[in-house]
Write a protein that holds these residues in place. Structure first.
Motif, mmCIF file in Angstrom:
data_model
loop_
_atom_site.group_PDB
_atom_site.id
_atom_site.type_symbol
_atom_site.label_atom_id
_atom_site.label_comp_id
_atom_site.label_asym_id
_atom_site.label_seq_id
_atom_site.Cartn_x
_atom_site.Cartn_y
_atom_site.Cartn_z
ATOM 1 N N MET A 434 44.718 37.432 70.159
ATOM 2 C CA MET A 434 45.718 36.585 70.820
ATOM 3 C C MET A 434 46.499 35.703 69.850
ATOM 4 N N PRO A 435 45.883 35.097 68.826
ATOM 5 C CA PRO A 435 46.710 34.323 67.883
ATOM 6 C C PRO A 435 47.784 35.173 67.211
ATOM 7 N N VAL A 436 47.427 36.400 66.829
ATOM 8 C CA VAL A 436 48.413 37.298 66.217
ATOM 9 C C VAL A 436 49.514 37.628 67.207
ATOM 10 N N TYR A 437 49.115 37.961 68.437
ATOM 11 C CA TYR A 437 50.106 38.372 69.438
ATOM 12 C C TYR A 437 51.028 37.207 69.815
ATOM 13 N N LEU A 438 50.474 36.030 69.977
ATOM 14 C CA LEU A 438 51.306 34.882 70.346
ATOM 15 C C LEU A 438 52.280 34.522 69.234
ATOM 16 N N LEU A 439 51.812 34.582 67.987
ATOM 17 C CA LEU A 439 52.689 34.304 66.854
ATOM 18 C C LEU A 439 53.859 35.291 66.828
ATOM 19 N N GLU A 440 53.555 36.572 66.971
ATOM 20 C CA GLU A 440 54.615 37.569 66.919
ATOM 21 C C GLU A 440 55.518 37.474 68.151
ATOM 22 N N SER A 441 54.975 37.086 69.293
ATOM 23 C CA SER A 441 55.798 36.936 70.493
ATOM 24 C C SER A 441 56.835 35.842 70.305
ATOM 25 N N VAL A 442 56.417 34.723 69.707
ATOM 26 C CA VAL A 442 57.369 33.632 69.458
ATOM 27 C C VAL A 442 58.487 34.105 68.530
ATOM 28 N N ILE A 443 58.115 34.823 67.477
ATOM 29 C CA ILE A 443 59.121 35.309 66.529
ATOM 30 C C ILE A 443 60.053 36.313 67.201
ATOM 31 N N PHE A 444 59.495 37.211 67.995
ATOM 32 C CA PHE A 444 60.325 38.224 68.645
ATOM 33 C C PHE A 444 61.241 37.612 69.703
ATOM 34 N N ILE A 445 60.781 36.581 70.395
ATOM 35 C CA ILE A 445 61.654 35.896 71.360
ATOM 36 C C ILE A 445 62.814 35.232 70.629
ATOM 37 N N ALA A 446 62.531 34.653 69.462
ATOM 38 C CA ALA A 446 63.599 34.046 68.669
ATOM 39 C C ALA A 446 64.605 35.090 68.198
#
Length: 549
Positions: A434-446
């Motif tokens: 989940m930490p990896v996925y949440l980090l990448e989700s924030v970047i991809f949303i940006a």
């Protein structure tokens, strides 16, 4: 016991060692034992491999030198690209220093931090000078082979392209670099041991091992791209802070000695390249007694458990687990994943790969399309690459360096092992994925905008389902109950079709985006499938496990 070529070379200098007060036959025997142990130790660059070979005549370290030689090829374009020595050789020495220092820390810290000599050899009739010389030669032999493998290709290229003087200066600089690396590593250890306990140092070494594994994998991606730099025009602009960057020192010597660039900054950097390693090794020899005393901290296992961390696990477990037994194994699994060093060394590099791979492919696309075109596309589905770690981790959950404690499972009055598996896999998803996925989700949303939020929810649901399917495919064994020596090659081969299954999830997701409302319909289907599989997929009895032992 095996005879080593390096020891036969040392035999020619036996008289010199004896004049220095060294008991040469004893020193030779100590070195022979240490080199034999090195040959059986699994290097960090092979830490993802399967079952280790226990054959005494199989030198695994020697095999790893071939991989280091392959890695050294990345520096060849920078050696031959032109005559901007400052840029070329600063880059080469920067890369070499990184690889040698991380490898020294990850695979050879046992030499610099060896306290067995004090406990075993020092209690025998062996003088301290003999032990100290054996330790020093052990490090030098290791660095000779390591840097020789890394620098073989660039040295050949340097000789062919720039001639004998360039080659000889390159060799001298490599020797000075090795001296500087050993001293800097020892000073780093001394600094840590001065203010922290041995556990902190062990954690740092483990983190460097993980970083080295990730760096090597990512480094392969840049081998082909290195040739694109051959057309770059680089202009060096001196700044005061550059005096603290050692690779620039070594690059400056080539400009001063071979091209006659006598600007003050080239002279200062060149002097630093020669003087600093010599002064540092002299200083290190004076601090050796302090260093040896500091190493005693490694014998004290004084790690303290964090109560705050335990409370955090309690809170999270109440949200994600359905019963008391499941919560217990959620906490147990989370603590094992966070505290066991060998497990982290095997598994944590996959976290780095999961973070890096989506962006490697993203930047490949960016070379052919504009950023605006990519932002309007469906390349956000690259985030599925972050799930690459799931098959590997679920496969490795059954292994542990402390597997002998698995007898505790037999003392628990559980009607079924289902809570054990379910709690441990949830711990993995919460703690590691989940930490990896949440980090990448924030970047991809940006990058792609809020429009992809429903798609990110679909990805999360797909991953939850994918984790259960991976568990169903692999051989069943209780978490952390088997030795890492028991890793089977067949298990690793199963990962390949599971990766194809992940690609199928991404393909179905892509197809759902082509239909109006398809993403939401697919989301609803995934919710139903997750509820069913997370309830029924762990229906395993104790007899099923005994039948597979």
């Amino acid at each position: 016991m095996r005879e080593f070529v390096s020891l036969k070379v040392l035999d020619r200098f036996q008289a010199l060692f004896e004049r220095l007060g060294v008991d040469y036959p004893m020193m030779r025997k100590i070195l022979q034992i240490k080199l034999t142990i090195d040959g059986r130790r699994m290097p960090t660059i092979f830490n993802q491999s399967g079952k280790r070979s226990g054959a005494g005549d199989q030198n695994i370290f020697a095999k790893s030198l071939g991989l280091y030689a392959l890695m050294g090829l990345v520096t060849v374009p920078f050696v031959v690209m032109g005559d901007n020595y400052m840029f070329q050789m600063s880059f080469v020495f920067g890369l070499l220093m990184f690889l040698v220092m991380t490898s020294l820390i990850s695979d050879f810290s046992t030499v610099l931090l060896d306290i067995r000599d004090r406990n075993i050899i020092a209690s025998k009739p062996v003088n301290r000078r003999t032990v100290g010389m054996a330790k020093t030669l052990h490090i030098l032999i290791y660095l000779f082979f390591l840097t020789g493998a890394l620098c073989a290709a660039p040295m050949i290229a340097a000789f062919a392209k720039h001639g004998v003087l360039f080659f000889l200066l390159f060799v001298v600089e490599i020797v000075l670099t090795d001296v500087l690396i050993v001293v800097l590593t020892a000073f780093l250890y001394m600094l840590i041991l001065k203010f922290f306990d041995g556990e902190k140092l062990k954690d740092m070494i483990n983190n460097v091992q993980i970083m080295l594994s990730v760096a090597i994998t990512v480094g392969y991606q840049f081998i082909g791209r290195s040739f694109d730099l051959m057309q770059l025009q680089v202009v060096f602009e001196p700044r005061w802070w550059q005096a603290f960057i050692p690779p620039l020192w070594f690059g400056a010597t080539f400009e001063w000695f071979l091209r006659g660039q006598a600007a003050p900054h080239f002279i200062i950097f060149s002097l630093l390249a020669f003087v600093t390693p010599i002064v540092s090794i002299l200083l290190y020899t004076r601090l050796v007694p302090f260093f040896e005393r500091s190493l005693q901290k490694l014998a004290n296992d004084s790690a303290k458990k964090s109560r705050e961390h335990s409370r955090w696990l309690d809170v999270v477990s109440r949200f994600v687990c359905s019963g008391r037994e499941e919560r217990t194994f959620f906490r147990f699994g989370s603590l094992m994943m966070g505290n066991e060093r060998e497990f982290k060394l095997k598994v944590y590099p996959s976290l780095g790969f999961s973070i890096v791979f989506p962006f490697i492919f993203f930047f490949n696309v960016l070379r052919n399309q504009s950023f605006g075109e990519i932002a309007a596309s469906k390349w956000y589905l690259n985030i599925y690459f972050c799930a690459l770690l799931i098959p590997t981790v679920i496969m490795m959950l059954r292994y542990s360096g402390k597997h002998k404690g698995s007898w505790l499972y037999k003392t628990m009055p559980l009607p079924s092992p289902a809570p054990i598996f379910r709690g441990t896999i949830k711990a993995f998803l919460v703690r590691l994925f989940m930490p990896v996925y949440l980090l990448e989700s924030v970047i991809f949303i940006a990058l792609f905008g809020a429009r992809i939020v429903p798609d990110l929810i679909v990805v999360a649901l797909s991953v939850l389902l994918y984790a259960v399917l991976c568990f169903l495919v692999f051989r069943k064994a209780l978490p952390f109950s088997e030795s890492f020596e028991a890793v089977k090659q067949n298990d690793s081969l199963i990962i390949i079709p599971l990766l194809l299954l992940l690609a199928l999830f991404a393909g179905v997701h892509l197809a759902s985006t082509l239909v109006t409302g398809g993403v939401y319909a697919y989301m609803a289907l995934l919710v139903v499938l997750n509820v069913v599989l997370w309830r029924k997929g762990f229906a395993i009895s104790w007899d099923d496990l005994r039948g597979k032992e």
